[in-house]
Structure formats: structure tokens, C-alpha cells
Design a protein around this motif. Structure first.
Motif, PDB file in Angstrom:
ATOM      1  N   PHE A 105      39.296  24.004  42.334  1.00  0.00           N
ATOM      2  CA  PHE A 105      40.554  24.804  42.561  1.00  0.00           C
ATOM      3  C   PHE A 105      40.518  25.264  44.021  1.00  0.00           C
ATOM      4  N   ASP A 106      41.730  24.703  44.635  1.00  0.00           N
ATOM      5  CA  ASP A 106      41.913  25.249  46.006  1.00  0.00           C
ATOM      6  C   ASP A 106      43.083  26.265  45.893  1.00  0.00           C
ATOM      7  N   ILE A 107      42.758  27.600  45.692  1.00  0.00           N
ATOM      8  CA  ILE A 107      43.416  28.758  45.312  1.00  0.00           C
ATOM      9  C   ILE A 107      43.047  29.972  46.448  1.00  0.00           C
ATOM     10  N   ASP A 108      43.925  30.827  46.546  1.00  0.00           N
ATOM     11  CA  ASP A 108      43.617  31.981  47.436  1.00  0.00           C
ATOM     12  C   ASP A 108      42.936  33.115  46.499  1.00  0.00           C
ATOM     13  N   TRP A 109      42.511  34.350  47.242  1.00  0.00           N
ATOM     14  CA  TRP A 109      41.626  35.332  46.639  1.00  0.00           C
ATOM     15  C   TRP A 109      42.389  35.901  45.583  1.00  0.00           C
ATOM     16  N   GLN A 110      43.900  35.919  45.505  1.00  0.00           N
ATOM     17  CA  GLN A 110      44.637  36.536  44.384  1.00  0.00           C
ATOM     18  C   GLN A 110      44.512  35.586  43.029  1.00  0.00           C
ATOM     19  N   GLY A 111      44.407  34.616  43.141  1.00  0.00           N
ATOM     20  CA  GLY A 111      44.491  33.531  42.273  1.00  0.00           C
ATOM     21  C   GLY A 111      42.790  33.568  41.563  1.00  0.00           C
ATOM     22  N   THR A 112      42.028  33.631  42.567  1.00  0.00           N
ATOM     23  CA  THR A 112      40.628  33.567  42.162  1.00  0.00           C
ATOM     24  C   THR A 112      40.363  35.045  41.401  1.00  0.00           C
ATOM     25  N   GLN A 113      41.110  36.153  41.803  1.00  0.00           N
ATOM     26  CA  GLN A 113      40.866  37.437  40.953  1.00  0.00           C
ATOM     27  C   GLN A 113      41.296  37.361  39.691  1.00  0.00           C
ATOM     28  N   GLN A 114      42.401  36.666  39.565  1.00  0.00           N
ATOM     29  CA  GLN A 114      42.992  36.545  38.069  1.00  0.00           C
ATOM     30  C   GLN A 114      42.413  35.529  37.251  1.00  0.00           C
ATOM     31  N   LEU A 115      41.641  34.703  37.862  1.00  0.00           N
ATOM     32  CA  LEU A 115      40.764  33.674  37.021  1.00  0.00           C
ATOM     33  C   LEU A 115      39.617  34.245  36.605  1.00  0.00           C
ATOM     34  N   ALA A 116      39.020  35.074  37.568  1.00  0.00           N
ATOM     35  CA  ALA A 116      37.943  36.113  37.159  1.00  0.00           C
ATOM     36  C   ALA A 116      37.985  36.867  36.044  1.00  0.00           C
ATOM     37  N   GLU A 117      39.019  37.630  36.075  1.00  0.00           N
ATOM     38  CA  GLU A 117      39.498  38.204  34.869  1.00  0.00           C
ATOM     39  C   GLU A 117      39.320  37.726  33.440  1.00  0.00           C
ATOM     40  N   MET A 118      39.935  36.411  33.608  1.00  0.00           N
ATOM     41  CA  MET A 118      40.031  35.801  32.246  1.00  0.00           C
ATOM     42  C   MET A 118      38.893  34.747  31.621  1.00  0.00           C
ATOM     43  N   ALA A 119      38.099  34.557  32.913  1.00  0.00           N
ATOM     44  CA  ALA A 119      37.108  33.493  32.435  1.00  0.00           C
ATOM     45  C   ALA A 119      35.892  33.718  33.437  1.00  0.00           C
ATOM     46  N   ARG A 120      35.357  34.808  33.504  1.00  0.00           N
ATOM     47  CA  ARG A 120      34.305  34.976  34.639  1.00  0.00           C
ATOM     48  C   ARG A 120      33.109  34.159  34.573  1.00  0.00           C
ATOM     49  N   ASP A 121      32.619  33.971  33.387  1.00  0.00           N
ATOM     50  CA  ASP A 121      31.448  33.247  32.860  1.00  0.00           C
ATOM     51  C   ASP A 121      31.559  31.792  33.343  1.00  0.00           C
ATOM     52  N   ASP A 122      32.790  31.107  33.252  1.00  0.00           N
ATOM     53  CA  ASP A 122      32.961  29.854  33.556  1.00  0.00           C
ATOM     54  C   ASP A 122      33.351  29.545  34.948  1.00  0.00           C
ATOM     55  N   LEU A 123      33.061  30.696  35.761  1.00  0.00           N
ATOM     56  CA  LEU A 123      33.952  30.540  37.118  1.00  0.00           C
ATOM     57  C   LEU A 123      32.616  30.708  38.159  1.00  0.00           C
ATOM     58  N   VAL A 124      32.973  29.626  39.294  1.00  0.00           N
ATOM     59  CA  VAL A 124      32.049  29.785  40.339  1.00  0.00           C
ATOM     60  C   VAL A 124      32.737  29.987  41.517  1.00  0.00           C
ATOM     61  N   THR A 125      32.516  30.889  42.405  1.00  0.00           N
ATOM     62  CA  THR A 125      33.526  30.830  43.701  1.00  0.00           C
ATOM     63  C   THR A 125      32.869  30.759  44.918  1.00  0.00           C
ATOM     64  N   LEU A 126      33.540  30.053  45.740  1.00  0.00           N
ATOM     65  CA  LEU A 126      32.741  29.895  47.066  1.00  0.00           C
ATOM     66  C   LEU A 126      33.919  29.916  48.079  1.00  0.00           C
ATOM     67  N   PHE A 127      33.675  30.815  49.053  1.00  0.00           N
ATOM     68  CA  PHE A 127      34.412  31.081  50.291  1.00  0.00           C
ATOM     69  C   PHE A 127      33.956  30.251  51.585  1.00  0.00           C
ATOM     70  N   ILE A 128      34.710  29.706  52.175  1.00  0.00           N
ATOM     71  CA  ILE A 128      34.609  29.061  53.408  1.00  0.00           C
ATOM     72  C   ILE A 128      35.018  29.826  54.547  1.00  0.00           C
ATOM     73  N   LEU A 129      34.014  29.981  55.443  1.00  0.00           N
ATOM     74  CA  LEU A 129      34.427  30.640  56.638  1.00  0.00           C
ATOM     75  C   LEU A 129      34.545  29.663  57.817  1.00  0.00           C
ATOM     76  N   PRO A 130      35.378  29.918  59.031  1.00  0.00           N
ATOM     77  CA  PRO A 130      35.137  29.260  60.211  1.00  0.00           C
ATOM     78  C   PRO A 130      34.200  29.941  61.167  1.00  0.00           C
ATOM     79  N   PRO A 131      33.542  28.914  61.948  1.00  0.00           N
ATOM     80  CA  PRO A 131      32.451  29.504  62.813  1.00  0.00           C
ATOM     81  C   PRO A 131      33.058  30.549  63.667  1.00  0.00           C
ATOM     82  N   SER A 132      34.205  30.607  64.179  1.00  0.00           N
ATOM     83  CA  SER A 132      34.817  31.516  65.162  1.00  0.00           C
ATOM     84  C   SER A 132      36.378  31.481  64.903  1.00  0.00           C
TER      85      SER A 132
END
Ligand code: 5GP
Length: 215
Positions: A105-132
Motif C-alpha cells: 500500500f502506498d498510503i499516508d499516515w491517516q490511512g495507515t492508522q486506520q488499517l492498524a486499527e482493523m488489522a494490526r497483526d497483518d500489518l507491516v509499516t515502513l516509513f521512507i525519509l529523504p536524506p535532507s
């Protein structure tokens, strides 16, 4: 029962980042490298950019149509991002997971929070930061030449990056994308390790019992 009867529950792999941090490139690479991985194509009310394909990049729809899918409970999650609505159609995700596929899934933090509420055990979340900040701006400006984004849209994305980035600590993993090949390798390692988690193996206790019975 032998090990061939062991099945694995599909996992939901979420990638979030500010625009321009490399998320799309990483997603494409993972899809290419992993046969068992399918992408969740989001619905959105935003304008289609040059080069984007209906049904492939997004399901582009108008606001009434979007609202109808929500009323019908056909969205797993939805949120307003940059003044437009985005949502994850429920059907394809449930179908893929049922068939033992992993879904990215390419979704924002709001969507990620909603998925976590319904399926935390099946969810793996990764955040990509730019170097600067400078690198993020460079990438946004380079991209804008091919997508015909205006200066105002780029400035808007820069200020939204600030907001999006303040949510990095809600994610399981954070990668700083200095080198795209390295970041893709790291994302692949995370996916591989997460697939091996004990709780994703269906039928494990029967398998262990079988082994023990033979001792
Ligand atoms: P863009 O318009 O640049 O394609 O995406 C803007 C933002 O919307 C990105 O941060 C992207 O992750 C997010 N986004 C895309 N699809 C969805 C979705 O289905 N749900 C949510 N919550 N965010 C989404």
C-alpha cells in the motif's frame, strides 16, 4: 502433516513518506522482485497527472462516486490528503489476502492508522525519509518537469512533507533513502523477515505436533 501443508497468512505492507522520498520507485522494485506481492490501487478524487493510467495508478473518480463507495462500505480506509480524497478499495485487498498474497500500500499516515486499527497483526509499516530537505526539494522539482506540476503545487508538497514526516515514529520501520538500491534491498529484507514471523504460519501447531509424535 508435513511442512507442505503449512500456509502463510498474507501480510499488508504499507509504505508511507513525503512525496519525493522515493516511495514509488521502491514500490515498483518490490513488485518486480516479488511474484507473490500485489499492489492496492487506490481511489482518488484528484486530477489525473500526465502519464497516469486509469485503474493502474489510481481509480480516478469524482466526489459523488467516491462518497458512494464509502457509503457502501467498499473502502478499507480513506482520508483527505492535499485537499483531495483518497481511499483503499476493500474488495481487491481482501481477495489477495485470502489467496495468500501479500499486498503493498502506498498510503499516508491517516490511512495507515486506520488499517492498524482493523488489522494490526497483518500489518507491516515502513516509513521512507529523504536524506535532507534540499534533496527532497530537488527530487520534487525534477519530477515536476515530467508531471507538469506548478510551483504552487510543489511548495504545497514541501509544506505537507513537514506534516507527513512528523508521523515517522508511528511506523514499524524507518529507512533513510540516501541510495535507492540500498533502500530497496533494505525494504526487501524487511519483507522477507516479516514473512517468516511465527504468527503468520497457519497450521504450525499441527505441524509441530506431527513432528513430536514421530519422535
Ligand atoms: P499523490 O497525489 O502524490 O499520488 O499522493 C498523495 C498522497 O496520498 C501520498 O502520500 C499517498 O501515499 C497518499 N495516498 C495515496 N493513496 C491513498 C489511499 O488510498 N489512502 C490514503 N490514506 N492515502 C493515500
Amino acid at each position: 502433516m508435513d511442512s507442505s501443508n503449512l500456509k502463510r497468512r498474507g501480510l499488508m505492507f504499507v509504505l508511507s513518506s513525503p512525496s519525493g522520498a522515493g516511495k514509488t520507485t521502491i514500490t515498483r522494485a518490490l513488485l518486480k522482485q516479488n511474484e507473490n506481492l500485489t499492489i492496492s490501487v487506490s481511489a482518488t478524487t484528484r486530477q489525473r497527472r500526465a502519464g497516469e493510467v486509469q485503474g493502474q495508478d489510481y481509480h480516478f473518480m469524482d466526489i459523488p462516486e467516491f462518497n458512494k463507495t464509502i457509503d457502501n462500505d467498499d473502502m478499507l480506509e480513506h482520508a483527505k490528503v492535499f485537499g483531495n480524497y483518497y481511499g483503499t478499495p476493500r474488495g481487491p485487498v481482501e481477495e489477495a489476502l485470502k489467496n495468500g498474497h501479500d499486498v503493498i500500500f502506498d498510503i499516508d499516515w491517516q490511512g495507515t492508522q486506520q488499517l492498524a486499527e482493523m488489522a494490526r497483526d497483518d500489518l507491516v509499516t515502513l516509513f521512507i525519509l529523504p536524506p535532507s530537505a534540499r534533496e527532497l526539494e530537488n527530487r520534487l522539482r525534477t519530477r515536476s518537469q515530467s508531471t507538469l506540476e506548478t510551483d504552487t503545487q510543489i511548495r504545497d508538497r514541501m509544506s505537507k512533507a513537514n506534516d507527513e514526516m512528523s508521523h515517522y515514529s508511528e511506523y514499524d520501520y524507518v529507512l533513510i533513502n540516501e541510495n535507492i538500491e540500498k533502500t530497496i534491498d533494505q525494504a526487501q529484507m524487511i519483507l522477507d523477515a516479516e514473512r517468516l514471523k511465527r504468527r503468520r504460519l497457519v497450521g504450525l501447531s499441527d505441524f509441530v505436533r506431527g513432528v513430536k509424535d514421530g519422535l
